[in-house]
Design a protein around this motif. Structure first.
Motif, short mmCIF file in Angstrom:
data_model
loop_
_atom_site.label_atom_id
_atom_site.label_comp_id
_atom_site.label_asym_id
_atom_site.label_seq_id
_atom_site.Cartn_x
_atom_site.Cartn_y
_atom_site.Cartn_z
N ALA A 28 2.87 4.85 -0.13
CA ALA A 28 1.70 5.25 -0.91
C ALA A 28 2.01 5.29 -2.40
O ALA A 28 1.20 4.86 -3.23
N GLN A 29 3.20 5.79 -2.76
CA GLN A 29 3.57 5.81 -4.17
C GLN A 29 3.70 4.39 -4.73
O GLN A 29 3.22 4.11 -5.83
N ALA A 30 4.31 3.50 -3.97
CA ALA A 30 4.44 2.11 -4.43
C ALA A 30 3.05 1.48 -4.62
O ALA A 30 2.77 0.86 -5.65
N ALA A 31 2.18 1.65 -3.62
CA ALA A 31 0.83 1.09 -3.73
C ALA A 31 0.09 1.67 -4.93
O ALA A 31 -0.61 0.94 -5.64
N SER A 32 0.26 2.96 -5.16
CA SER A 32 -0.40 3.60 -6.30
C SER A 32 0.05 3.00 -7.62
O SER A 32 -0.75 2.84 -8.55
N ILE A 33 1.33 2.66 -7.71
CA ILE A 33 1.83 2.03 -8.94
C ILE A 33 1.10 0.72 -9.19
O ILE A 33 0.67 0.44 -10.32
N ALA A 34 0.90 -0.08 -8.15
CA ALA A 34 0.18 -1.36 -8.30
C ALA A 34 -1.25 -1.11 -8.75
O ALA A 34 -1.75 -1.78 -9.67
N VAL A 35 -1.92 -0.17 -8.12
CA VAL A 35 -3.32 0.12 -8.43
C VAL A 35 -3.46 0.66 -9.84
O VAL A 35 -4.36 0.25 -10.59
N LEU A 36 -2.58 1.57 -10.22
CA LEU A 36 -2.71 2.23 -11.52
C LEU A 36 -2.33 1.33 -12.69
O LEU A 36 -2.46 1.74 -13.84
N GLN A 37 -1.91 0.10 -12.41
CA GLN A 37 -1.66 -0.87 -13.47
C GLN A 37 -2.92 -1.64 -13.85
O GLN A 37 -2.92 -2.37 -14.83
N SER A 38 -3.99 -1.50 -13.06
CA SER A 38 -5.27 -2.08 -13.46
C SER A 38 -5.78 -1.29 -14.66
O SER A 38 -5.86 -0.06 -14.60
N LYS B 49 -8.72 -3.39 -0.82
CA LYS B 49 -9.97 -3.00 -1.45
C LYS B 49 -9.64 -2.03 -2.57
O LYS B 49 -8.77 -1.18 -2.42
N SER B 50 -10.34 -2.18 -3.69
CA SER B 50 -10.10 -1.27 -4.80
C SER B 50 -11.37 -1.11 -5.61
O SER B 50 -11.99 -2.09 -6.01
N LEU C 218 -12.09 4.45 -4.52
CA LEU C 218 -11.40 4.28 -3.24
C LEU C 218 -10.50 3.05 -3.27
O LEU C 218 -10.88 2.01 -3.78
N VAL C 219 -9.31 3.20 -2.68
CA VAL C 219 -8.36 2.09 -2.55
C VAL C 219 -7.91 2.02 -1.10
O VAL C 219 -7.66 3.04 -0.46
N VAL C 220 -7.80 0.79 -0.59
CA VAL C 220 -7.26 0.54 0.74
C VAL C 220 -6.11 -0.45 0.58
O VAL C 220 -6.26 -1.46 -0.11
N ALA C 221 -4.97 -0.14 1.21
CA ALA C 221 -3.79 -1.00 1.09
C ALA C 221 -3.14 -1.20 2.45
O ALA C 221 -3.01 -0.25 3.23
N ASP C 222 -2.71 -2.43 2.71
CA ASP C 222 -1.85 -2.71 3.86
C ASP C 222 -0.42 -2.56 3.36
O ASP C 222 -0.05 -3.16 2.34
N VAL C 223 0.37 -1.77 4.07
CA VAL C 223 1.72 -1.45 3.62
C VAL C 223 2.75 -1.76 4.69
O VAL C 223 2.46 -1.73 5.89
N THR D 173 -2.23 0.83 7.43
CA THR D 173 -3.26 0.67 6.42
C THR D 173 -3.50 2.05 5.85
O THR D 173 -3.77 2.99 6.60
N GLN D 174 -3.34 2.18 4.55
CA GLN D 174 -3.49 3.48 3.89
C GLN D 174 -4.74 3.48 3.02
O GLN D 174 -5.12 2.45 2.47
N LYS D 175 -5.33 4.67 2.88
CA LYS D 175 -6.50 4.85 2.03
C LYS D 175 -6.20 5.94 1.02
O LYS D 175 -5.56 6.94 1.35
N TYR D 176 -6.69 5.73 -0.22
CA TYR D 176 -6.47 6.68 -1.30
C TYR D 176 -7.77 6.90 -2.03
O TYR D 176 -8.57 5.97 -2.19
N VAL D 177 -7.97 8.11 -2.51
CA VAL D 177 -9.07 8.42 -3.41
C VAL D 177 -8.46 8.59 -4.79
O VAL D 177 -7.41 9.20 -4.95
#
Length: 148
Positions: free
Chosen positions: A70-80, A116-117, A121-126, A139-143
């Motif tokens: 989840a932390q790794a996926a968040s890093i990718a998302v938060l770079q948008s 999905k982003s 809401l974000v959805v990531a396959d990890v 598959t993880q989901k984040y708000v």
């Protein structure tokens, strides 16, 4: 402008709100901002969690592996650009499978593909692996929420 790869702890802590003892990404080795990421977690042999999980057969708990992903996926998302400054809160884990134990001294490869982003809401396959052997998938989901 993105810093040159690999990204170490200083860059990671500049993106994530997490701090010791709860940063579960050692470095980022590849990233496509907002789309995918590959990071690594070096599992220390002296990690305090192993005193209790389990003393005679230390294993990194699956929930920690999911948190690292989840932390790794968040890093990718938060770079948008439109999502910088937000915090991602894990809200769901679907289809989690654990296939291999992670033990002290392992280096876990953490991969996430953003499916999905949106601003909320974000959805990531990890996938987590060690030496090419899959440890965990989900598959993880984040708000997302502003830091304030």
């Amino acid at each position: 402008m993105l810093a040159p790869l690999p990204w170490g702890r200083e860059v990671i802590e500049g993106i994530l709100p997490h701090r010791d003892p709860f940063v579960w990404v050692s470095r980022i080795v590849a990233i496509e901002p907002g789309a995918s990421i590959e990071g690594e977690l070096d599992v220390p042999t002296d990690l305090d969690i192993f005193r209790g999980h389990f003393p005679d057969h230390p294993v990194l708990p699956g929930v920690i592996i999911m948190e690292a992903l989840a932390q790794a996926a968040s890093i990718a998302v938060l770079q948008s650009p439109e999502l910088r400054g937000c915090i991602g809160f894990l809200t769901g884990i679907d289809g989690a499978k654990f296939r291999r134990q992670v033990v002290p001294g392992d280096t876990v490869t953490l991969k996430a593909t953003i499916v999905k982003s949106s601003r909320r809401l974000v959805v990531a396959d990890v996938e987590a692996s060690v030496d090419g052997e899959v440890c965990a998938t989900a598959t993880q989901k984040y708000v997302l929420a502003p830091k304030e």
